[in-house]
Design an enzyme around this catalytic site. Structure first.
Site, mmCIF file in Angstrom:
data_model
loop_
_atom_site.group_PDB
_atom_site.id
_atom_site.type_symbol
_atom_site.label_atom_id
_atom_site.label_comp_id
_atom_site.label_asym_id
_atom_site.label_seq_id
_atom_site.Cartn_x
_atom_site.Cartn_y
_atom_site.Cartn_z
ATOM 1 N N GLY A 7 62.712 57.114 -13.223
ATOM 2 C CA GLY A 7 62.764 55.861 -13.969
ATOM 3 C C GLY A 7 63.079 54.678 -13.075
ATOM 4 N NE ARG A 10 61.973 50.543 -18.632
ATOM 5 C CZ ARG A 10 61.547 50.523 -19.889
ATOM 6 N NH1 ARG A 10 60.822 49.510 -20.323
ATOM 7 N NH2 ARG A 10 61.829 51.522 -20.704
ATOM 8 C CB VAL A 58 61.722 63.463 -16.480
ATOM 9 C CG1 VAL A 58 61.851 62.663 -15.194
ATOM 10 C CG2 VAL A 58 62.093 62.624 -17.700
ATOM 11 C CG ASN A 84 67.688 55.263 -14.188
ATOM 12 O OD1 ASN A 84 68.670 54.712 -14.669
ATOM 13 N ND2 ASN A 84 66.475 54.717 -14.250
ATOM 14 C CB SER A 138 75.217 56.177 -22.700
ATOM 15 O OG SER A 138 75.662 55.294 -23.714
ATOM 16 C CE1 TYR A 153 70.099 56.547 -24.583
ATOM 17 C CE2 TYR A 153 72.301 56.003 -25.371
ATOM 18 C CZ TYR A 153 71.343 55.982 -24.371
ATOM 19 O OH TYR A 153 71.640 55.405 -23.155
#
Length: 230
Positions: A7, A10, A58, A84, A138, A153
Site C-alpha cells: 500500500g 499513498r 495482498v 500497510n 489502529s 474494520y
C-alpha cells in the site's frame, strides 16, 4: 538491506517507503496497480533513493508467492516488511448493515493479506538472520478501546494485533521483531481531512518500528513508540 512496503502508493505507505529509502533501504514499492507502484519507485529514485515497483494485491495469495520468488531470485532475502495495505469500507456502519462481501473483503485485505505477507517473507528473513515486521493497525483494533460500529474494520485490526503477538512469540530468538503500530488519526484518504495527525509525522513511528535496534520491543501494540493495550 531490502524493505517491502505494501500500500505504498499513498498516505502512510508513501511516506514510510520514502523514509526507509532515506535510511538506505532498497524499497520494494508494492501497490495494487503497476502504474501506482511505478510512481512511488520513480519518486524515491528522484530523491536519490533505491526502489523497485511491484504490482501486488495482498488479497491475492498467488501474487504474494510471486513476490517472494521474485525477491529470492533478484535479492536473495528481505530485512523489513511493512504491512500497510488496508481498506475501511464499513465506516459508520452497524453490524446489521454491513454486507457479507464487504466483511469478507475487509478481512481478506487487512488480516489474511498481512498473514500471507508474513508467511512468505518470514523465511527470507530467517535465511539472513534478521528481520523487522510492522503491522499497521489502529486504535479500533484494541479490545480496550473498542466501541460500536465498523465491526469489520475493528475485527480485522484486532486480528492483526493477535497475529503480531503470535508471530512475535514464534520468531523469538531469530533476531526478528514483529510489532503492530497505531499511527493515530491521520490526514489520509482513509482518515479524512479533519484528522489531527500529519501523515509524514505518523509514518515516522512506523519507520522507527521497522528499523528497531536489537533491544527494541517485540510483540507489542505501539503508538508513538510506547505500548498501548491490545
Amino acid at each position: 538491506m531490502l524493505a517491502v512496503v505494501t500500500g505504498s502508493n499513498r498516505g502512510l505507505g508513501w511516506h514510510v517507503a520514502h523514509q526507509l529509502a532515506e535510511k538506505g533501504y532498497h524499497v520494494i514499492a508494492a501497490a495494487r496497480q503497476h502504474h501506482q507502484a511505478l510512481e512511488v519507485a520513480r519518486s524515491i529514485r528522484q530523491q536519490g533513493g533505491d526502489a523497485s515497483p511491484f504490482a501486488l494485491d495482498v488479497a491475492n495469495g498467488e501474487q504474494i508467492i510471486e513476490l517472494a520468488s521474485w525477491i529470492t531470485e533478484l535479492f536473495g532475502g528481505v530485512e523489513v516488511l511493512v504491512n500497510n495495505a488496508g481498506i475501511f469500507v464499513d465506516q459508520g456502519q452497524s453490524l446489521t448493515d454491513i454486507e457479507l462481501e464487504a466483511w469478507n473483503n475487509t478481512l481478506a485485505v487487512n488480516l489474511t493479506g498481512a498473514m500471507l505477507m508474513c508467511k512468505y517473507m518470514l523465511p527470507l528473513m530467517r535465511s539472513g538472520g534478521y528481520g523487522r515486521i510492522v503491522n499497521v493497525s489502529s486504535g479500533y483494533g484494541s479490545l480496550q478501546e473498542s466501541g460500536g460500529l465498523q465491526a469489520a474494520y475493528r475485527v480485522s485490526k484486532a486480528g492483526m494485533n493477535g497475529l503480531t503477538r503470535v508471530l512475535a512469540a514464534e520468531v523469538e530468538g531469530d533476531n526478528i521483531k514483529v510489532n503492530s503500530v497505531c499511527p493515530g488519526w491521520v490526514r489520509t484518504d482513509m482518515g479524512g481531512s479533519e484528522a489531527s495527525r500529519d501523515p509524514a509525522e505518523s509514518a515516522q513511528w512506523i519507520t522507527w518500528a521497522a528499523t528497531l535496534d536489537d533491544d527494541g520491543p517485540n510483540g507489542e501494540f505501539l503508538r508513538d513508540g510506547k505500548p498501548i493495550p491490545l
